[in-house]
Motif scaffolding. Structure first.
Motif, PDB file in Angstrom:
ATOM      1  N   TRP B  24      77.118  78.213 -11.404  1.00  9.21           N
ATOM      2  CA  TRP B  24      77.793  79.183 -10.544  1.00  9.21           C
ATOM      3  C   TRP B  24      76.810  80.084  -9.794  1.00  9.21           C
ATOM      4  N   PRO B  25      75.952  80.811 -10.531  1.00  8.42           N
ATOM      5  CA  PRO B  25      75.007  81.663  -9.781  1.00  8.42           C
ATOM      6  C   PRO B  25      74.039  80.846  -8.929  1.00  8.42           C
ATOM      7  N   ILE B  29      76.303  81.744  -4.759  1.00  7.23           N
ATOM      8  CA  ILE B  29      75.976  83.024  -4.110  1.00  7.23           C
ATOM      9  C   ILE B  29      75.986  82.862  -2.598  1.00  7.23           C
ATOM     10  N   ARG B  30      76.930  83.540  -1.932  1.00  6.24           N
ATOM     11  CA  ARG B  30      76.972  83.579  -0.454  1.00  6.24           C
ATOM     12  C   ARG B  30      77.191  85.015  -0.050  1.00  6.24           C
ATOM     13  N   ASP B  31      76.431  85.490   0.843  1.00  2.97           N
ATOM     14  CA  ASP B  31      76.571  86.858   1.341  1.00  2.97           C
ATOM     15  C   ASP B  31      76.631  87.846   0.181  1.00  2.97           C
ATOM     16  N   GLY B  32      75.816  87.614  -0.812  1.00  5.75           N
ATOM     17  CA  GLY B  32      75.739  88.576  -1.900  1.00  5.75           C
ATOM     18  C   GLY B  32      76.930  88.576  -2.835  1.00  5.75           C
ATOM     19  N   ALA B  37      84.612  78.290  -4.985  1.00  9.33           N
ATOM     20  CA  ALA B  37      85.007  76.948  -4.551  1.00  9.33           C
ATOM     21  C   ALA B  37      83.840  75.973  -4.428  1.00  9.33           C
ATOM     22  N   ALA B  38      82.761  76.430  -3.805  1.00 14.41           N
ATOM     23  CA  ALA B  38      81.647  75.521  -3.552  1.00 14.41           C
ATOM     24  C   ALA B  38      81.089  74.980  -4.861  1.00 14.41           C
ATOM     25  N   THR B  39      80.909  75.904  -5.833  1.00 19.21           N
ATOM     26  CA  THR B  39      80.401  75.492  -7.128  1.00 19.21           C
ATOM     27  C   THR B  39      81.352  74.515  -7.784  1.00 19.21           C
ATOM     28  N   PHE B  40      82.654  74.835  -7.674  1.00 20.51           N
ATOM     29  CA  PHE B  40      83.632  74.023  -8.370  1.00 20.51           C
ATOM     30  C   PHE B  40      83.606  72.584  -7.866  1.00 20.51           C
ATOM     31  N   ALA B  41      83.446  72.413  -6.557  1.00 17.29           N
ATOM     32  CA  ALA B  41      83.439  71.057  -6.001  1.00 17.29           C
ATOM     33  C   ALA B  41      82.305  70.236  -6.593  1.00 17.29           C
ATOM     34  N   VAL B  42      81.122  70.820  -6.626  1.00 15.56           N
ATOM     35  CA  VAL B  42      79.972  70.107  -7.189  1.00 15.56           C
ATOM     36  C   VAL B  42      80.189  69.842  -8.670  1.00 15.56           C
ATOM     37  N   TRP B  43      80.636  70.905  -9.352  1.00 12.97           N
ATOM     38  CA  TRP B  43      80.821  70.802 -10.794  1.00 12.97           C
ATOM     39  C   TRP B  43      81.835  69.705 -11.134  1.00 12.97           C
ATOM     40  N   LEU B  44      82.909  69.648 -10.346  1.00 11.84           N
ATOM     41  CA  LEU B  44      83.959  68.678 -10.625  1.00 11.84           C
ATOM     42  C   LEU B  44      83.395  67.261 -10.556  1.00 11.84           C
ATOM     43  N   ARG B  45      82.591  67.002  -9.539  1.00 14.11           N
ATOM     44  CA  ARG B  45      82.015  65.664  -9.403  1.00 14.11           C
ATOM     45  C   ARG B  45      81.139  65.320 -10.608  1.00 14.11           C
TER      46      ARG B  45
END
Ligand SMILES: Nc1ncnc2c1ncn2[C@@H]1O[C@H](COP(=O)(O)OP(=O)(O)O)[C@@H](O)[C@H]1O
Ligand SMILES: [Mg+2]
Lengths: 238, 407
Positions: B24-25, B29-32, B37-45
């Motif tokens: 996750w970290p 991290i986007r704009d502080g 969502a972004a993490t979840f997509a990668v994690w899911l794969r």
């Protein structure tokens, strides 16, 4: 008879702790001499000081009439002085055969090495059976045999043995002691044997030294020491 | 579901949850702010992939896949058996033919990758002498690569010494550097040695970086010449030599192939020599080796210098191929990569180190799209390897096996 090994007033320290105090002893050519004593008495330190792994802080170590006090450990096998260290210290991931080859590391006489290989395999047939196996896969007794055989491959004039019976069953210890005797008698090899198992050591040896807290406290014929009342009480459990 | 399997599923779930927290970290991290969502997509794969693998693993363990696995295992054993019985040349010939024909079958990009792999094979095998055979953990090995590269760079730029003359000079310089670094450090054992070699590796790089007058500092050295050869030339009955610079990638490929072949043969010979045995004895038990009459300090220095020689050769080639060197190429991460190849492939094993170099150089190229996650995948793969193949991809079959031992 000339002394092959002589220690005169040897002291050794580990940092500030004195491990040897004024140790003097002599071994004649062809003898079997034993050093007995309790755990921590300084027996191993004595052997390590002879071999130069521990430096003597005072006194003199002479081998074959020559001072070896300032020699490095790896220079001694060439002089015919070989140690079988405490805890065997075989090379666990080399095969039995390779362990034996390492014993003859300094020798270049291929034919004689081959002959000695035959000799140690006759002494320890089990090593021949296991010669392609890793040293680390052998049982404790077999490892001790390998350690002794490896030392014999250097064709030493004098053998230093540190507690060869450590952790072995009485039967296997006896077997190993018989072979030490045999090597001494047939090849005239001088033996200095360090043992906690005083009973067996005194039966094997010609002469004996007793060590306590870093000093030699007694020296006599092995047979006489076995009859000594103090020794009987302190070391033979009688 | 048995208790054992429930427990292992629990651990698996915990592992995935932990992985998510870790990710996750890293990715979110986007704009502080931490985004989900972004993490979840990668994690899911990753999670789906891992779950499939895990289900297969559990099924295999429970014996449900025996119908598939048994014939596979039988086939593998049969192949292994045939391979161990076939003479060595029968196994080596296809490899050699493939290596020789490679530039004719592939494009520039593939040749570039192959050259990289071969450079790392030289480095890995050199380090293997130090780490795998002699058991000395060296974290500054890349320094010798740097010494070789700069030696050729300077000789080429200032004195126009040809590559082939420089090769042995680079090897000697690297060996001397090995002795210089080894002399003070090799008295130490284990962890201390690792730390000190790490320090010396950095010292070499920092010296290169700051010695502006000699090395050009961070700007590096430009204008290094490619290797050249003389080609016999017949014109109208007169006979002359034409000097040809080997600039084309496929020529360079053959140069490094020859260097790698030399390294393989040399390391093989060291492996099975009396010296190699002494190295191994030192690795196994230094004090015992000493008691057998091995001058351990001299032999450790020798191992260090021998390892450095191969690093130096690879370095000279590197400079000739890039025609540019700068300190950036010799950072600690490179040492770590080479060490990872040795460990991943199997310490002390020549085919293992070759496989390790292939895996760590060629595979990341094959998965270029996942460039971002490279270090993550790298760490994960290392952890998995340690669990399933602790001795490496291709472990040394029997360390120190003698070449004349045919039984
Ligand atoms: N490496 C060492 N560092 C510090 N002290 C040691 C070391 N080795 C042994 N000693 C100490 O030296 C003394 C003698 O030990 P040692 O020679 O091994 O005895 P023994 O072999 O008779 O059992 C002991 O008090 C032991 O604690
Ligand atoms: Mg002891």
């Amino acid at each position: 008879m000339a002394a092959i090994l002589e220690l005169e007033g040897v002291c050794a320290h580990y940092g500030r702790i004195q491990a040897l105090r004024d140790v003097s002893l002599r071994v004649e050519e062809g003898e079997v001499v034993t050093i007995i004593g309790a755990n921590g008495a300084g027996k191993s330190t004595t052997l390590m000081t002879i071999c130069g792994i521990v430096r003597a802080t005072a006194g003199e170590v002479r081998y074959a009439g020559e001072s070896i006090r300032d020699k490095r450990p790896d220079q001694l096998p060439a002089l015919g002085l070989c140690q079988v260290p405490e805890g065997r210290r075989i090379f666990p991931r080399l095969t039995v055969q390779e362990n034996l080859d390492m014993g003859a590391f300094l020798r270049r006489d291929a034919d004689e090495i081959e002959a000695d290989l035959g000799m140690v395999f006759r002494l320890f047939p089990v090593l021949h059976e296991r010669r392609k196996q890793h040293g680390g896969t052998l049982s404790g007794g077999e490892q001790q045999m390998l350690a002794i055989a490896r030392a014999l491959m250097g064709r030493p004039r004098m053998l230093l043995l540190d507690e060869p019976s450590l952790g072995l069953s009485p039967m296997i210890s006896q077997h190993i002691f018989r072979i030490i005797r045999n090597v001494n008698e047939e090849r005239g090899m001088t033996v200095l044997l360090v043992e906690q198992n005083a009973n067996m050591a005194l039966k094997l040896a010609d002469r004996a030294y007793v060590m306590e807290t870093g000093a030699v406290v007694m020296e006599d014929d092995a047979a006489a020491l076995r009859e000594n009342a103090d020794i009987k009480k302190a070391y033979l459990g009688q | 579901m048995t208790r054992g399997s429930r427990k292992s599923w629990q651990y698996f779930g915990l592992g995935l949850a932990w992985f998510y927290l870790l990710l996750w970290p890293l990715l979110g991290i986007r704009d502080g702010e931490l985004h989900f969502a972004a993490t979840f997509a990668v994690w899911l794969r990753v999670a789906v992939g891992a779950t499939i693998c895990f289900v297969l693993y559990r099924l295999g363990k429970a014996g449900r896949l025996d119908g598939v696995l048994h014939p596979l295992a039988a086939a593998r054993d049969a192949v292994g058996d045939a391979m161990s019985r076939a003479p060595r040349w029968m196994l080596l010939t296809p490899v050699i033919v493939f290596a020789l024909a490679y530039p004719m079958l592939t494009n520039r990009y593939a040749q570039d990758v192959a050259i990289n792999v071969l450079v790392y094979i030289c480095l890995g095998l050199g380090l293997n002498v130090v780490v795998g055979l002699c058991g000395l953990l060296d974290l500054g090995y890349i320094a010798f690569y740097g010494v070789g590269a700069y030696t050729y760079a300077l000789l080429s730029v200032h004195y126009s010494v040809p590559f082939w003359v420089c090769l042995p000079i680079c090897a000697v310089f690297a060996a001397v550097a090995g002795c210089f670094i080894g002399y003070p450090t090799l008295r130490m054992r284990g962890d201390y040695l690792a730390i000190v070699t790490l320090g010396f590796g950095e010292i070499v790089r920092i010296v290169i970086n700051n010695w502006m007058a000699l090395t050009g500092g961070p700007n590096g050295i430009l204008g290094i010449k490619s290797p050249g050869i003389y080609i016999p030339h017949f014109v109208d009955g007169s006979f002359s030599f034409e000097y040809l610079l080997l600039r084309k990638l496929e020529y360079l490929y053959y140069v490094i192939l020859a260097l790698a072949a030399f390294t393989i043969v040399a390391v093989h010979r060291i492996n099975f020599s009396r010296i190699g045995r002494a190295f191994e004895a030192i690795r196994e038990d230094e004090t015992a080796a000493e008691l057998m009459g091995v001058d351990t300090f001299r032999f450790k220095l020798l191992a260090y210098a021998l390892g450095a020689v191969f690093g130096g050769l690879a370095g000279a080639f590197f400079a000739a191929r890039m025609r540019f060197v700068s300190p950036e190429s010799f950072t600690f991460i490179e040492s770590a990569m080479v060490l990872a190849m040795v460990v991943l492939g199997g310490m002390g094993s020549i085919p293992g180190v070759i496989l390790g170099a292939l895996a760590l150089v060629a595979l990341p190229e094959a998965f270029r799209e996942f460039e971002l996650y490279r270090m993550l995948a790298f760490g994960g793969a290392m952890a998995v390897m340690m669990l399933v193949r602790p001795a490496g991809l291709w472990p040394a079959a029997r360390m120190g096996k003698r070449s004349d031992d045919t039984e």
